[in-house]
Scaffold this motif. Structure first.
Motif, PDB file in Angstrom:
ATOM      1  N   ARG A 210      13.790   0.569 -42.904  1.00  0.00           N
ATOM      2  CA  ARG A 210      13.648   2.124 -42.157  1.00  0.00           C
ATOM      3  C   ARG A 210      14.752   2.069 -41.206  1.00  0.00           C
ATOM      4  O   ARG A 210      14.548   1.964 -39.825  1.00  0.00           O
ATOM      5  CB  ARG A 210      12.667   2.938 -41.676  1.00  0.00           C
ATOM      6  N   TYR A 211      16.165   3.179 -41.869  1.00  0.00           N
ATOM      7  CA  TYR A 211      17.412   2.634 -40.935  1.00  0.00           C
ATOM      8  C   TYR A 211      16.840   4.339 -40.155  1.00  0.00           C
ATOM      9  O   TYR A 211      16.534   5.057 -40.878  1.00  0.00           O
ATOM     10  CB  TYR A 211      18.192   2.389 -41.614  1.00  0.00           C
ATOM     11  N   LYS A 212      17.284   4.897 -39.037  1.00  0.00           N
ATOM     12  CA  LYS A 212      17.436   6.351 -38.609  1.00  0.00           C
ATOM     13  C   LYS A 212      19.239   6.413 -37.609  1.00  0.00           C
ATOM     14  O   LYS A 212      18.589   6.193 -36.012  1.00  0.00           O
ATOM     15  CB  LYS A 212      16.190   6.536 -37.833  1.00  0.00           C
ATOM     16  N   PRO A 213      20.124   6.223 -38.238  1.00  0.00           N
ATOM     17  CA  PRO A 213      21.114   6.711 -37.215  1.00  0.00           C
ATOM     18  C   PRO A 213      21.441   7.889 -36.601  1.00  0.00           C
ATOM     19  O   PRO A 213      21.077   8.817 -37.106  1.00  0.00           O
ATOM     20  CB  PRO A 213      22.160   6.148 -38.401  1.00  0.00           C
ATOM     21  N   GLN A 214      21.511   7.958 -35.783  1.00  0.00           N
ATOM     22  CA  GLN A 214      21.914   9.249 -34.832  1.00  0.00           C
ATOM     23  C   GLN A 214      22.923   8.952 -34.128  1.00  0.00           C
ATOM     24  O   GLN A 214      23.240   7.640 -33.199  1.00  0.00           O
ATOM     25  CB  GLN A 214      20.215   8.963 -33.535  1.00  0.00           C
ATOM     26  N   GLN A 215      23.717   9.903 -33.738  1.00  0.00           N
ATOM     27  CA  GLN A 215      24.718   9.811 -32.829  1.00  0.00           C
ATOM     28  C   GLN A 215      25.490  11.471 -32.329  1.00  0.00           C
ATOM     29  O   GLN A 215      25.777  12.722 -32.795  1.00  0.00           O
ATOM     30  CB  GLN A 215      26.803   9.743 -33.455  1.00  0.00           C
ATOM     31  N   ASP A 216      25.246  11.719 -30.498  1.00  0.00           N
ATOM     32  CA  ASP A 216      25.892  12.929 -30.426  1.00  0.00           C
ATOM     33  C   ASP A 216      27.661  12.064 -29.589  1.00  0.00           C
ATOM     34  O   ASP A 216      27.274  11.522 -29.409  1.00  0.00           O
ATOM     35  CB  ASP A 216      24.778  13.279 -29.489  1.00  0.00           C
ATOM     36  N   THR A 217      27.584  13.176 -29.753  1.00  0.00           N
ATOM     37  CA  THR A 217      29.603  13.874 -29.588  1.00  0.00           C
ATOM     38  C   THR A 217      29.439  15.138 -28.620  1.00  0.00           C
ATOM     39  O   THR A 217      29.273  16.068 -29.254  1.00  0.00           O
ATOM     40  CB  THR A 217      30.113  13.417 -30.284  1.00  0.00           C
ATOM     41  N   LEU A 218      30.506  15.016 -27.949  1.00  0.00           N
ATOM     42  CA  LEU A 218      30.555  15.785 -26.679  1.00  0.00           C
ATOM     43  C   LEU A 218      32.070  15.882 -26.955  1.00  0.00           C
ATOM     44  O   LEU A 218      33.081  14.584 -25.981  1.00  0.00           O
ATOM     45  CB  LEU A 218      30.582  15.949 -25.645  1.00  0.00           C
ATOM     46  N   SER A 219      33.372  16.819 -27.236  1.00  0.00           N
ATOM     47  CA  SER A 219      34.205  16.646 -27.137  1.00  0.00           C
ATOM     48  C   SER A 219      34.585  17.727 -26.395  1.00  0.00           C
ATOM     49  O   SER A 219      34.496  18.995 -27.032  1.00  0.00           O
ATOM     50  CB  SER A 219      35.384  16.413 -29.088  1.00  0.00           C
ATOM     51  N   ALA A 220      36.247  17.600 -26.110  1.00  0.00           N
ATOM     52  CA  ALA A 220      37.024  18.386 -25.550  1.00  0.00           C
ATOM     53  C   ALA A 220      38.513  18.214 -25.902  1.00  0.00           C
ATOM     54  O   ALA A 220      38.853  17.087 -25.578  1.00  0.00           O
ATOM     55  CB  ALA A 220      36.665  19.107 -24.104  1.00  0.00           C
ATOM     56  N   SER A 221      39.607  19.411 -25.632  1.00  0.00           N
ATOM     57  CA  SER A 221      40.824  18.702 -25.241  1.00  0.00           C
ATOM     58  C   SER A 221      41.369  20.019 -25.151  1.00  0.00           C
ATOM     59  O   SER A 221      41.413  21.529 -24.690  1.00  0.00           O
ATOM     60  CB  SER A 221      41.613  18.149 -27.277  1.00  0.00           C
ATOM     61  N   TRP A 222      42.679  19.755 -24.700  1.00  0.00           N
ATOM     62  CA  TRP A 222      43.928  21.028 -23.899  1.00  0.00           C
ATOM     63  C   TRP A 222      45.052  20.139 -24.265  1.00  0.00           C
ATOM     64  O   TRP A 222      45.682  20.001 -24.463  1.00  0.00           O
ATOM     65  CB  TRP A 222      43.295  21.192 -22.599  1.00  0.00           C
ATOM     66  N   ALA A 223      45.841  21.892 -24.555  1.00  0.00           N
ATOM     67  CA  ALA A 223      47.208  21.576 -25.702  1.00  0.00           C
ATOM     68  C   ALA A 223      47.462  22.887 -25.057  1.00  0.00           C
ATOM     69  O   ALA A 223      47.514  24.244 -24.333  1.00  0.00           O
ATOM     70  CB  ALA A 223      47.191  21.486 -26.433  1.00  0.00           C
ATOM     71  N   TRP A 224      49.442  22.295 -23.945  1.00  0.00           N
ATOM     72  CA  TRP A 224      50.009  23.192 -23.866  1.00  0.00           C
ATOM     73  C   TRP A 224      51.397  23.260 -24.081  1.00  0.00           C
ATOM     74  O   TRP A 224      52.233  21.852 -24.054  1.00  0.00           O
ATOM     75  CB  TRP A 224      50.672  23.046 -22.250  1.00  0.00           C
ATOM     76  N   GLU A 225      51.317  24.238 -25.354  1.00  0.00           N
ATOM     77  CA  GLU A 225      53.026  24.024 -25.923  1.00  0.00           C
ATOM     78  C   GLU A 225      54.147  25.047 -25.982  1.00  0.00           C
ATOM     79  O   GLU A 225      53.670  26.331 -26.451  1.00  0.00           O
ATOM     80  CB  GLU A 225      52.380  23.453 -27.580  1.00  0.00           C
ATOM     81  N   PRO A 226      55.376  25.301 -25.040  1.00  0.00           N
ATOM     82  CA  PRO A 226      55.501  26.343 -24.671  1.00  0.00           C
ATOM     83  C   PRO A 226      56.449  25.780 -25.559  1.00  0.00           C
ATOM     84  O   PRO A 226      56.893  25.031 -25.997  1.00  0.00           O
ATOM     85  CB  PRO A 226      56.385  26.220 -23.045  1.00  0.00           C
ATOM     86  N   SER A 227      58.330  27.134 -25.326  1.00  0.00           N
ATOM     87  CA  SER A 227      58.735  26.399 -26.636  1.00  0.00           C
ATOM     88  C   SER A 227      60.013  26.131 -26.309  1.00  0.00           C
ATOM     89  O   SER A 227      61.254  25.963 -27.242  1.00  0.00           O
ATOM     90  CB  SER A 227      59.154  27.910 -27.431  1.00  0.00           C
ATOM     91  N   ASP A 228      60.106  25.933 -24.935  1.00  0.00           N
ATOM     92  CA  ASP A 228      61.077  24.867 -24.603  1.00  0.00           C
ATOM     93  C   ASP A 228      61.293  23.753 -24.749  1.00  0.00           C
ATOM     94  O   ASP A 228      62.756  23.182 -23.908  1.00  0.00           O
ATOM     95  CB  ASP A 228      61.624  25.045 -22.721  1.00  0.00           C
ATOM     96  N   GLY A 229      60.765  23.062 -25.686  1.00  0.00           N
ATOM     97  CA  GLY A 229      61.325  21.705 -25.811  1.00  0.00           C
ATOM     98  C   GLY A 229      60.318  20.382 -25.319  1.00  0.00           C
ATOM     99  O   GLY A 229      59.861  19.368 -24.834  1.00  0.00           O
ATOM    100  N   ARG A 230      58.845  21.349 -24.165  1.00  0.00           N
ATOM    101  CA  ARG A 230      58.483  20.697 -23.035  1.00  0.00           C
ATOM    102  C   ARG A 230      56.834  20.503 -23.576  1.00  0.00           C
ATOM    103  O   ARG A 230      56.591  21.561 -24.849  1.00  0.00           O
ATOM    104  CB  ARG A 230      58.160  21.239 -21.960  1.00  0.00           C
TER     105      ARG A 230
END
Length: 708
Positions: A210-230
């Protein structure tokens, strides 16, 4: 739609399209842009699959499978075959499926199949890369929610689910996700241990797992993508995983008393990863800095105990594991699209990797008292400082022929405190490729290169497998294998948006990593009566010498409308592998250990658009996984086949309900083990073990809902 171009230096230029170059909304046909050989699938093309997120879209691109990178140290070698807006996510521990599942389908403008040299960097050696292009004009919130109920043959249901949300405001976006996964995975069966050559029964074990796998995950990401090459990106992820096992066995032999064995395991992983990158224009090109840090703790407490039929403990063994893993990476690159006619990139990477392993083994007597057993190599502290410098370039030699090249030098110093051992390894890794696209239908590629595998620090550590009753030695002298690979690949577009692909790899491998005998001072396993002054031999990871490998892959993705199956699609992938290395015991050539000899997968899906329904069949088959050890030949899961069937309903454009059944033919898992004494230098086995496990049929009901 705002145009993406590589004036975003490093990220956007490879996305240079006008709206006319992409498919118009509602088109069902893929179009190819002759300028750089990419194939474009507009978001409307995926409407037939009712996608909830970017994963549902990327995984449906014809003729190519989403592939995660290898689980290796460092950043470059862990790249998969998917990028987002032309950029690789600055994460390692998270699968591509997890990353793409957090992106709502409403945010995807199109999905492109792009030659690797167009993406650049660590993707140059790949023939095709999936590029998920997101909208940069849809401000506000969007999201997706998913819930799944699974029920195995024991009728013990388990609920999984997740929610993700994406907020976009101008050049800035924020992505948040929480996920809970849980499943009950029972199996039941038996082991038969018989003598050879007589076939007489030695032992029968009737087992319930009897296997009982479990996983809890919390993720976050932030992006800043202007049009000037940065551009700047930050991401973080924390996870907690567990897979407890309870195994019970009724053990009998030809005439002795019955006993009852049990194995209890509680493996747990907890960790976090944080990473980020920043890029900006520099000297006519783009400079980019990537940083990443990951920490993970793996703990296990397990016990194998024997009881009489009355439940009286007679003894057993116990093992505890407490391993700490650490990885810190810094990587800097500079790239330029046109440097004397070449697309050019150079950079360097430095990484610190650590493992602090503490594995303890004990015998258990009838009173439950634990007596520690010395086991050489079970407490190890490993540290590696690794650096790599690289340069690569590419250009079109003719309008249809592209040449790409690269070279890297890698050096690492590995120290093992417990063994008072230190060494420095250095490798030079050149590569080159030619790709010919005579027209929009054909693609042919020839590539050659040298790679060096990265070591798995767990191979340095000794442990015991209680479920299989065998010891695994650690080997701090293990060296990475080096491979020269020659690759040939040909692809043909068929039936509009279908594709047929054939690939062949020929590898010449130095220092093949496999299983070898290693001498240690006893005891070599859970035997408290072993003489600690006697040299014993254990099975451990090691290097065998030179070998070779041939690997063939054929893949096809076909629309079936022209064959009278409206809304139908068929995909298939077949692999065949042949490897040869000299066995250290028999001195005969054999396959590499634990490399699948063949595999086949296929799926059929038909979308009944008028009824907002779909149904399909998924088929998987795999060949044997042989393992050559000190005193046994172990073949896992020979010639197994699996079927999954599903039906999908779409009440509206935002909601999908799927009912599926996995392993509908109730196929079992099998395993064969031949035992030799004193080792495999003896030509004939003295015993054979056959293991059989049924997992039954697992039903699943899944609900997906998108927002925004």
């Amino acid at each position: 739609m705002r145009l993406y171009d590589r004036s975003r230096r490093r990220r956007g230029r490879l996305l240079a399209f006008t709206a006319a170059a992409a498919l118009v909304a509602g088109a069902a046909q893929a179009q190819e842009q002759a300028a750089d050989g990419r194939t474009v699938y507009a978001s409307a093309w995926f409407a037939q699959f009712a996608p909830s997120n970017a994963w549902d879209m990327a995984s449906r691109v014809p003729g190519v499978n989403v592939q995660d990178g290898e689980d290796v140290r460092g950043f470059a070698g862990a790249a998969g075959n998917v990028v987002i807006n032309g950029e690789r996510p600055s994460a390692k521990a998270e699968s591509l499926q997890s990353i793409l599942s957090r992106i709502p389908a409403a945010q995807v403008v199109r999905v492109e199949l792009v030659p690797g040299q167009v993406i650049g960097g660590e993707y140059r050696s790949r023939a095709q890369v999936i590029n998920v292009v997101l909208s940069d004009s849809a401000d506000g919130w969007s999201g997706a929610a998913e819930a799944t109920v699974r029920m195995p043959f024991t009728r013990q249901t388990a609920l999984s689910g997740g929610v993700s949300a994406l907020y976009r405001k101008g050049a800035t976006s924020l992505n948040l996700a929480v996920e809970h996964y849980r499943e009950n995975q029972p199996d039941e069966g038996f082991d038969l241990l018989t003598a050879r050559p007589s076939g007489a029964l030695i032992e029968r074990r009737d087992k319930v797992n009897r296997y009982k796998p479990q996983q809890d995950t919390l993720s976050a990401s932030w992006a800043w993508e202007p049009s000037d090459g940065r551009a700047a990106h930050l991401n973080g992820r924390a996870w907690s995983w567990a897979n407890p096992l309870r195994q019970t066995s009724r053990v009998s032999d030809a005439g002795g008393p019955i006993r009852f064995d049990s194995i209890d395991q509680v493996p747990e992983r907890r960790g976090f990863e944080g990473g980020g990158d920043f890029s900006r224009p520099l000297a006519g090109g783009t400079a980019k800095l990537v940083t990443l840090a990951r920490r993970e703790r793996y703990q296990t407490d397990e016990a194998q105990l024997n009881h009489t039929p009355a439940g009286v403990l007679t003894g057993g063994f116990a093992q505890s594991v407490d391993n700490l893993y650490g990885e810190t990476i810094g990587r800097g690159t500079w790239s330029r699209d046109n440097l004397w006619g070449w697309s050019f990139e150079t950079g360097a990477e430095v990484a610190l990797n650590t493992l602090d392993a503490d594995i303890r083994i004990a015998s258990v007597d009838a009173s439950g008292h634990h007596t520690p057993i010395p086991f050489p190599g079970s407490q190890v502290l490993v540290e590696e400082i690794r650096g790599e410098a690289f340069v690569s370039g590419g250009r079109k030699l003719t309008p249809t022929l592209t040449f790409d090249w690269g070279a890297a030098i890698e050096t690492s110093t590995i120290s093992v405190e417990a063994a008072d051992y230190e060494r420095t390894l250095t490798f030079i890794k050149p590569r080159a490729s030619l790709e010919w696209r005579p027209d929009a239908q054909w693609r042919m590629r020839l590539a050659v290169g040298r790679t060096a595998a990265q070591l798995n620090f767990d191979d340095f550590v000794s442990n015991v497998e209680l479920a299989t009753e065998r010891a695994n030695g650690g080997n701090v002298t293990l060296e990475p294998e080096r491979t020269w690979r020659l690759t040939g690949e040909i692809e043909r577009k068929v039936l509009g948006d279908g594709a047929v692909r054939l690939a062949l790899n020929s590898d010449w491998v130095e220092m093949v990593q496999d299983r070898v005998p290693v001498e240690v001072l006893g005891p070599d396993g859970p035997d408290p009566d072993s003489d600690p002054d006697v040299i014993d031999v254990v099975d451990a990871p090691g290097n065998l010498g030179d070998g070779r490998r041939l690997w063939l892959e054929a893949a096809v993705g076909l629309p079936l409308d022209r064959f009278g199956v409206a809304g139908g699609r068929f995909n298939a992938r077949w692999t065949l592998q042949d490897s040869r290395v000299r066995d250290p015991y028999t001195h005969k050539d054999r396959d590499f250990t634990f490399e699948e000899l063949w595999g086949f997968s296929a799926d059929f899906r038909q979308d009944l658009r008028a009824r907002n329904l779909a149904w399909g069949i998924v088929y998987d088959a795999e060949g044997a996984l042989p393992q050559y050890r000190l005193n046994e030949f172990d073949v896992y899961n020979p010639e197994n086949t699996w079927f999954r069937v599903f039906v999908e309903a779409r009440p509206n454009a935002q909601t999908t309900i799927t009912l599926s059944a996995n392993n509908v033919l109730d196929r079992a898992l099998e395993r064969d083990r031949d035992f030799y004494f004193p080792n495999r230098t003896t030509p004939d086995p003295i015993a054979h073990e056959y293991r059989w496990r049924t997992q039954g049929v697992t039903w699943a009901l899944q609900l997906k809902r998108t927002f925004g």
